[in-house]
Write an enzyme that holds these catalytic residues in place. Structure first.
Site, PDB file in Angstrom:
ATOM      1  N   HIS A 109       0.907  -1.186  -0.088  1.00  0.00           N
ATOM      2  CA  HIS A 109      -0.098  -0.027   0.192  1.00  0.00           C
ATOM      3  C   HIS A 109       0.895   1.191  -0.078  1.00  0.00           C
ATOM      4  CE1 HIS A 109      -3.444   2.475   1.448  1.00  0.00           C
ATOM      5  NE2 HIS A 109      -2.489   3.439   1.954  1.00  0.00           N
ATOM      6  N   GLU A 110       1.826   1.323   1.302  1.00  0.00           N
ATOM      7  CA  GLU A 110       2.614   2.475   0.954  1.00  0.00           C
ATOM      8  C   GLU A 110       3.476   2.664  -0.225  1.00  0.00           C
ATOM      9  OE1 GLU A 110       2.006   4.811   2.922  1.00  0.00           O
ATOM     10  OE2 GLU A 110       0.519   3.524   4.311  1.00  0.00           O
ATOM     11  N   HIS A 158       1.769   4.687  -2.662  1.00  0.00           N
ATOM     12  CA  HIS A 158       1.812   6.195  -2.537  1.00  0.00           C
ATOM     13  C   HIS A 158       3.136   6.666  -3.112  1.00  0.00           C
ATOM     14  CE1 HIS A 158      -1.498   6.939  -0.495  1.00  0.00           C
ATOM     15  NE2 HIS A 158      -1.188   6.251   0.824  1.00  0.00           N
ATOM     16  N   HIS A 217       3.049   6.990  -6.963  1.00  0.00           N
ATOM     17  CA  HIS A 217       2.373   7.959  -7.274  1.00  0.00           C
ATOM     18  C   HIS A 217       3.428   9.187  -7.405  1.00  0.00           C
ATOM     19  CE1 HIS A 217      -1.657  10.421  -6.567  1.00  0.00           C
ATOM     20  NE2 HIS A 217      -1.019  10.342  -7.723  1.00  0.00           N
TER      21      HIS A 217
END
Length: 682
Positions: free
Chosen positions: A469-470, A473, A476
């Site tokens: 998940h991290e 980011h 992104h």
């Protein structure tokens, strides 16, 4: 202080801050000079020609504050990841001053007049040059108006006071939370009270106790959630009860975060009213993709009933399992995780502890997370041992594109320590911008228990999910391809920012990725193929609990920020407010406390998620829809990865995110894949 390393851009690769040279005494002078320099730059803009141009006003504004950005990005990374008494003092001092500095810019009438003039002439930009220019002008105007640029002098004076008070209160909340979480660690005198934990976990608990000054004892540190992961393992029911009570009681009582939360909510309600909004929630969502409180409430309203029904069914099954094992006690909050693991082990033949040896941190990171990024996006990462982070545990990786071109740096800070706040997050040390000629330098923080020296770090399945998940980011930020730093990477609406990170979770269980990283740490044997199916079935069993736990926190956040005025909170007790809010939401379930209670709800009282915690499930609508697209077989994963990157990840905030999603998907988002994923259909 001429030798301050912040006074000039870093000469390290990608302008990585020179952490080996930075000392605590460098921060405050750099903040002060940075603020002074930016105000001088603003004065130069406002003293320019009477007729403003896009270049001499908007672009100049984007270029301003370089020194302040350098020191702020480095300092707040340290403040959250490796704080000391000195950094806490600096943070308490500088937070209200930074709020005042921001107000000095956004409440500058001459600067706003130039922005407004350009906005009125925005037709001159339409059809000419880069559409990003027009969007930047429009978004700056929105930011100025929302910051109070249209208020009269009296209103602006009160707004400045409110912003300074809120900055100080949020800093105090965060610092209190770190101290209360460390203080709430459960110290045990007998090793047999740790029955159910692995040998490595017992050793870590002994080390925790020594760190806290309790030689010869064992200490169970708390993570910043209500349901502590250790509750799934501890056999002793009374120890589980004590862990849960220690977790839930953080931040309540006199002169604690509960009192501070009431104050923060009242200040936000007053500020919202001053700016012309019904409440802080209305203010917060206006510039999000949700746009209105009613849109958020309509979505949440569809989820509560089915989620509670699922959780009730799970509770009956757990109670039956307890009775079958001879336990006559009522199912309580400290029992839920323990008995869920027993049911999973029996029904699905999945033992969470037996799975850990297949999830060794190094393999998950390199052969899982990084491998998946290579399969989907073609990138590679190489560790740079010649570059240092802000703590010895921080690792630095250089990131390369499919064609070998440089993308940026990724820093991984994976282990828990007393100086780090709880949870997991991504932050940026340097934002990508073609205007400034910078590439992204991003950081992922997790709070995995650090094993003894020479022992591998073994993860839970939930840890694996967090790692993927991290890194979503991080991608992104790394894939950002915009001109202006205003739009770089994760500079998107709060209820959109979780979307790319949630999508990245899908790769953790893809067969071609899973098979690459799940090998037993001792034998090297691959994880049995059929185990994944059993794991996923076992995960579905807990969907009701997880959804109710999340919705409890979401609607608690919403209740605090739907307060219409500060008077409505006069004399309010935080615990009583919380109890009533959960009752009204239909989520007052004693056995499932909200994921965060008020006293330790850092997301909303010291972070940026006030009236925005709904964004996780709002973004999950887009996520589930996108996962269905990735899996529909219409093109290869690599081809789809490139489409996803160019259409969404690379654009940052330079386009309307929801419009970009609709263009990418060919239609508006569909909620049905989310309902099916969470077992809420029908």
């Amino acid at each position: 202080m001429t030798s301050n390393p912040f006074f000039a851009p870093s000469t390290l690769p990608y302008q990585l801050p020179p952490f080996a040279e930075i000392r605590e005494e460098h921060y405050l002078p750099a903040f002060e000079r940075g603020m002074a320099e930016q105000l001088a730059e603003i004065a130069e803009i406002t003293s320019g020609p009477a007729t403003p141009t896009f270049a001499d006003t908007v672009v100049a504004l984007e270029r301003s504050g370089a020194l302040l950005t350098r020191v702020a990005n480095a300092f707040f990374t340290i403040a959250s990841s490796d704080s000391t008494g000195a950094t806490k003092a600096i943070e308490a001092d500088i937070a209200p001053r930074l709020a005042a500095h921001r107000d000095a810019i956004y409440l500058d009438p001459a600067l706003f007049a130039r922005i407004e003039t350009l906005y009125e002439r925005r037709g001159e930009l339409e059809g000419h040059g880069d559409p990003e220019d027009l969007r930047l002008l429009e978004q700056y105007r929105v930011r100025f108006v929302r910051a109070g640029a249209r208020l009269d002098a009296e209103g602006q004076a009160r707004l400045r006071e409110l912003n300074a008070e809120l900055a100080s209160a949020a800093t105090e909340f965060g610092q209190n939370l770190l101290e209360s979480t460390n203080a709430a660690a459960l110290v045990l005198d007998r090793e047999d009270e740790l029955a159910g934990l692995t040998a490595a976990a017992v050793t870590a608990a002994a080390r925790n106790a020594r760190d806290l000054g309790h030689d010869g004892a064992w200490a169970l540190r708390l993570q910043n959630v209500s349901n502590q992961p250790v509750l799934a393992e501890l056999v002793d029911r009374d120890v589980r009860r004590r862990v849960m009570n220690a977790s839930l009681s953080r931040g309540f009582g006199e002169d604690t975060n509960g009192v501070l939360a009431v104050r923060i909510a009242a200040l936000r309600a007053e500020r919202a009213a001053l700016l012309g909004f019904a409440d802080h929630a209305a203010y917060a969502v206006q510039d999000q993709t949700a746009k209105t409180p009613e849109a958020v409430e309509e979505m949440l309203g569809r989820l509560v009933g089915p989620a509670v029904a699922n959780a009730d069914r799970e509770a009956r099954e757990l109670a039956e399992a307890m009775r079958g094992a001879g336990a006559e006690a009522e199912l309580r909050a400290w029992d839920w995780q323990y008995w869920s693991e027993r049911v999973r082990a029996e029904r699905f033949s999945v033992d969470a502890e037996a799975l850990r040896p297949y999830f060794e941190l190094e393999r998950v990171l390199i052969d899982g997370v990084f491998h998946a990024a290579g399969l989907v996006f073609g990138i590679t990462l190489r560790e740079r041992t010649d570059l240092v982070g802000y703590h010895p545990d921080v690792r630095v990786f250089e990131v390369f594109d499919a064609d070998g071109g440089a993308l940026g740096l990724f820093l991984g800070d994976f282990f828990a320590r007393p100086s780090k706040r709880g949870g997991a997050w991504m932050s940026e040390l340097v934002a990508q911008s073609t205007l400034l000629g910078t590439r992204a330098v991003v950081v992922n923080n997790l709070n995995i228990a650090k094993p003894p020296a020479g022992t591998p770090a073994l993860l839970s399945w939930d840890n694996v999910r967090t790692l993927f998940h991290e890194f979503g980011h991080a991608l992104h930020g790394l894939f950002s391809d915009v001109r202006y730093p205003f739009f770089a990477g994760t500079e998107v609406p709060r209820d959109f920012v979780e979307f790319p990170s949630q999508v990245n979770e899908m790769w953790m269980s893809r067969p071609e990725v899973l098979a690459n990283y799940t090998r037993h740490v001792e034998t090297g044997e691959p994880m049995p193929a059929e185990l994944l199916e059993r794991m996923e079935a076992a995960e579905r069993f807990g969907t009701g609990f997880r959804t109710v736990e999340y919705l409890g926190a979401t609607l608690l956040d919403w209740a605090w920020h739907r307060v219409p005025n500060p008077e409505a909170l006069a004399g309010t007790d935080a615990a009583a407010f919380e109890e009533e809010a959960l009752r009204k939401a239909g989520l007052a379930i004693a056995a499932i406390p909200p994921r965060y209670r008020t006293g330790y709800f850092a997301h909303i009282f010291s972070g940026g998620y006030a009236a925005g915690y709904y964004s996780y499930i709002w973004s999950e609508v887009l996520d589930a829809d996108t996962v269905a697209w990735f899996e529909d077989g219409s093109a290869s994963i690599r081809e789809k990865g490139e489409i996803f990157r160019r259409a969404l990840l690379a654009r940052g905030g330079s386009v309307d995110p929801l419009a970009a999603f609709e263009s990418f998907r060919g239609r508006a988002p569909d909620i049905e894949p989310l309902l099916a994923r969470r077992g809420l259909s029908g």
